[in-house]
Every structure is written in C-alpha cells, then in structure tokens.
Design an enzyme around this catalytic site. Structure first.
Site, PDB file in Angstrom:
ATOM      1  N   SER A 183       0.832  -1.200   0.000  1.00 15.70           N
ATOM      2  CA  SER A 183       0.000   0.000   0.000  1.00 15.70           C
ATOM      3  C   SER A 183       0.873   1.260   0.000  1.00 15.70           C
ATOM      4  CB  SER A 183      -0.969  -0.034   1.185  1.00 15.70           C
ATOM      5  OG  SER A 183      -1.942   0.969   1.063  1.00 15.70           O
ATOM      6  N   ASP A 281      -7.697  -2.890  -7.767  1.00 17.62           N
ATOM      7  CA  ASP A 281      -7.286  -2.633  -6.381  1.00 17.62           C
ATOM      8  C   ASP A 281      -8.433  -1.994  -5.609  1.00 17.62           C
ATOM      9  OD1 ASP A 281      -4.712  -2.130  -4.479  1.00 17.62           O
ATOM     10  OD2 ASP A 281      -6.106  -0.437  -4.376  1.00 17.62           O
ATOM     11  N   HIS A 349      -6.445  -5.807  -1.836  1.00 18.57           N
ATOM     12  CA  HIS A 349      -5.465  -4.748  -1.586  1.00 18.57           C
ATOM     13  C   HIS A 349      -4.398  -5.314  -0.658  1.00 18.57           C
ATOM     14  CE1 HIS A 349      -3.932  -0.656  -1.300  1.00 18.57           C
ATOM     15  NE2 HIS A 349      -3.903  -0.756   0.024  1.00 18.57           N
TER      16      HIS A 349
END
Length: 415
Positions: A183, A281, A349
């Site tokens: 991330s 995503d 994610h």
C-alpha cells in the site's frame, strides 16, 4: 470550496484505510503465535529522524539462518497518508504517527514467514518490517509548529536512520536483498528502490517489489483528479519534492508532485523491479475511481460492497480502470528485461503479507502460478520472464475478492 470538500473526502478515505488495516483479520504466521519484537532506533534523534509526534522510529528484525544468513528482505509498512495539519495532528495520536501507540510485537506472515512450506524462497532470510509513522511514505523532510502543536515530517530521515542502524547488523554485507512494501509502503518501494541499492555492496543482488503500491493518477467517475490533488497537497506540506527523483521532477516540470505517482517514477528506476497489484485494487476503486466526493447519492455503495451488484455502467468503469493501469505499465511490460509483474483481477489490496494470498492451496493464480512462485522465479531468474497479467474480471476463479464487508459508517464508528 469544491477542492476543500474533495480534500476532506479523501482524507476521510485515508482514515478508512487505516481502520481497514487495523480491524482486518489477524495475520497467520508461518510459525503459529511467533511474534517479532520492536527495535527503537536510538540514534535517530541525532539525525532529526522522528515520527509525527516526536517519538523514535522503529522496526522489527527477524534474524535469518542457514543459507539465508547473509540475505535481507525489508518491508515498508503501509497505512495511507496525511496531507493537512488537522489530519496529521490526529494521526500523531495513533499508531500511524507514533511508536508510543504501536504494538511492541508483530506477527510475520506471508513473504515474512519463516516457514519453508509457506515462504520457500525467503523463509530463512533476515526479514525487517519498517514501522510507518510519518504519513508520507517515508519521503518527507519538514516540520510544523504553531505554538500549540509540533509535527515532524521526517519520513526520509526515518528511512535513512533505519538503514544506518541495520548496516552494522549485517545489511552492509548482504549477498542478496529485496526491498518491498504494501500500500503506502508499496509506494515507498518505488520512491526508495535505487537509494536502497546505493547502500549495499556492488556485487550484491538487489531488487525491489511493490505490493498494491501502484496508485494511479486516475480520473474519477465525476471527471476529477482526486488523487492528483491529494498528492500535490501532501508533497507540499511534508517537504517531499526535494527527495523525489531529480530526473523525474525535471521531466515533469512544473508539476514535480507527479513524481509521487509510481507510473511516472517507474521509468527512472534502475534497480530490477517487480509490480504486484490487483487491476481492480479495492482501495483505489473506493477512493481513487469512486471517492465519496464523486458519489454524493451513494449509487455506487452496493457495487463497492459486492462487485456482483455492479450494474453494466459500473462494470464498464471498472474495466476502464483496469485498462488505464495496464496502459500505465505497457512500456515496463514490453521493454523492461529485468522487471516482473503479477497483475491479477482480484478485488483485493495487498497480497504478499498474508499466507492465504501469498502461497497456499487456495492462493490466487495466473497461468496456474501463485504470487510467491512468480516473485521467486523473477528474483532468482528461474525460467522465462515473470510477467503475468490476468484476464479481466470475472474470468479468474482463484480470486478471494476480499472487499471489506463493513460500511464506512461502521468504520468511522470505531476509535
């Protein structure tokens, strides 16, 4: 006023991401119950390297063994960003802005696991998790004081301080090394990859991998560039510009903040690079493609919670987002002889930190290869180029499609 509203919407979205991470299911370690202790960087103060609240930065080191004793894997922790004083002040009172509030031990799993069956290529390496407490992907260098609050935007110095702390512990003699992150930490990997290489021996095999860090300079469904505006404010507030790749900022003058976007940084990175990302995503779907400011009436709510509830128009928008991601990667796909990719069609994610998505009987696959197998083949040069691109949704039946089930209200209701 319109810009301010969009900014507040995206700031709220970043809070949601923090909470999604905080309340996601517990990670499963390769060695069940094995936890790794925190190490504070005691010399960081001399370098001016502080978390947002002035606390010392930290990392967790799990020592390698056997044939992996001289190999190193460093993982940037993720957790969104803060791009204005109010959100950074709030962040400084949480584990995302202070080591004072962090758990002093963390569970290592997925690519950090020490179990050979769950992480066959990296299980016995020295593995380090870099704790994230600056709110700018370890890239800022500034501070703010107004008489009542003092904030340290020192992500770049935190990065340097941690590396300098690790070098005498064996990193300086690394034979093989991999820098990764998830991330906002995946974005950190793009920003710091070549710098990481510069610290290590010339004959070391050094590579980098971003997991869910390919944040696109996307146009949302209301035709606004919400992410671009957010990053521009972030780069300005935290003094990031001077730490961005000068070749990139020169190429994109007079908009240097564009070089915070991976799609624009990528062509300037010289170190071999692997990109692990979902073409759908889930964070970018919820906050880049369809931020709250672009969906005032909530017509996307059902689609966000369950992709099978999306109508044809919404599915077209999602397929357009995938097309934009592949377009941003096309030059890398065609011309990078040392690069690797795993772009799947799971609504997810971050996929390298969990055993179930990294390497398990039910892991996502492309051409019957798991993420762990593809990354390992790329790192060690096994076989042909490791560049895997999935077919469009809904063709992949190996996806978990882990869209968060809780509503935005549920998350904001938690402290």
């Amino acid at each position: 006023m319109k810009r301010t509203t969009r900014l507040l919407d995206l700031t709220a979205a970043m809070v949601l991401l923090h909470l999604y991470v905080a309340f996601s299911p517990a990670l499963v370690s390769g060695d069940p119950g094995r936890r790794v202790s925190m190490t504070l960087v005691r010399d960081a103060a001399a370098l001016g390297a502080f978390c947002l609240d002035g606390s010392l930065p930290a990392y967790h080191l799990d020592r390698g063994f056997g044939a992996g004793s001289n190999n190193w894997l460093l993982q940037f922790e993720g957790g969104g960003w803060c791009n204005d004083i109010a959100s950074c002040v709030e962040r400084a009172r949480t584990r995302r802005g202070s080591t004072r509030y962090m758990s002093k031990t963390v569970v290592f799993s997925g690519i950090l696991s020490n179990n050979a069956s769950q992480n066959p290529d990296f299980y016995n390496w020295n593995k380090v998790r870099l704790r994230y407490c600056d709110g700018a992907s370890f890239a800022g260098d500034s501070q703010h004081g107004n008489g009542t609050s003092l904030l340290y935007f020192r992500g770049q110095r935190i990065w340097n301080a941690i590396i300098l702390d690790l070098l005498p512990k064996g990193l300086a003699k690394a034979h093989k090394a991999l820098l990764t992150g998830c991330s906002a930490g995946g974005l950190s990997t793009f920003l710091h990859c070549d710098n990481f290489t510069s610290y290590l021996p010339k004959n070391a095999s050094v590579k980098c991998m971003s997991d869910a860090g390919l944040f696109l300079d996307a146009i949302d469904v209301a035709a606004n560039r919400t992410m671009r505006y957010f990053y521009k404010q972030l780069v300005s507030l935290q003094g990031i510009q001077k730490n961005l790749d000068p070749n990139c900022t020169h190429a994109f003058y007079p908009e240097p903040s564009l070089c915070f976007f991976p799609q624009y940084i990528l062509r300037f990175i010289e170190t071999p690079f692997f990109i692990l990302n979902s073409a759908y995503d889930v964070f970018q779907f919820h906050h880049g493609l369809v931020p709250p400011s672009a969906d005032r009436t909530g017509r996307w709510n059902r689609c966000k919670l369950n992709v099978t509830s999306c109508n044809p128009h919404q599915l077209d928008a999602l397929q357009g987002f995938r097309k934009d991601m592949l377009g941003a990667l096309m030059n890398f796909f065609r011309n990078s002889s040392r690069g690797g990719m795993f772009i799947n069609s799971c609504f997810d994610h971050c996929q390298s930190a969990l055993e179930e998505t990294w390497l398990s009987p039910t892991s996502p696959r492309i051409h019957n290869k798991t993420i762990a197998e593809t990354v390992g083949d790329w790192y060690f040069g096994r076989g042909e180029e490791a560049k895997e691109i999935d077919c469009p949704y809904p063709c992949d039946k190996t996806c978990h499609n882990l869209i968060p089930a809780a509503s935005t209200t549920d998350f904001f209701g938690k402290s």
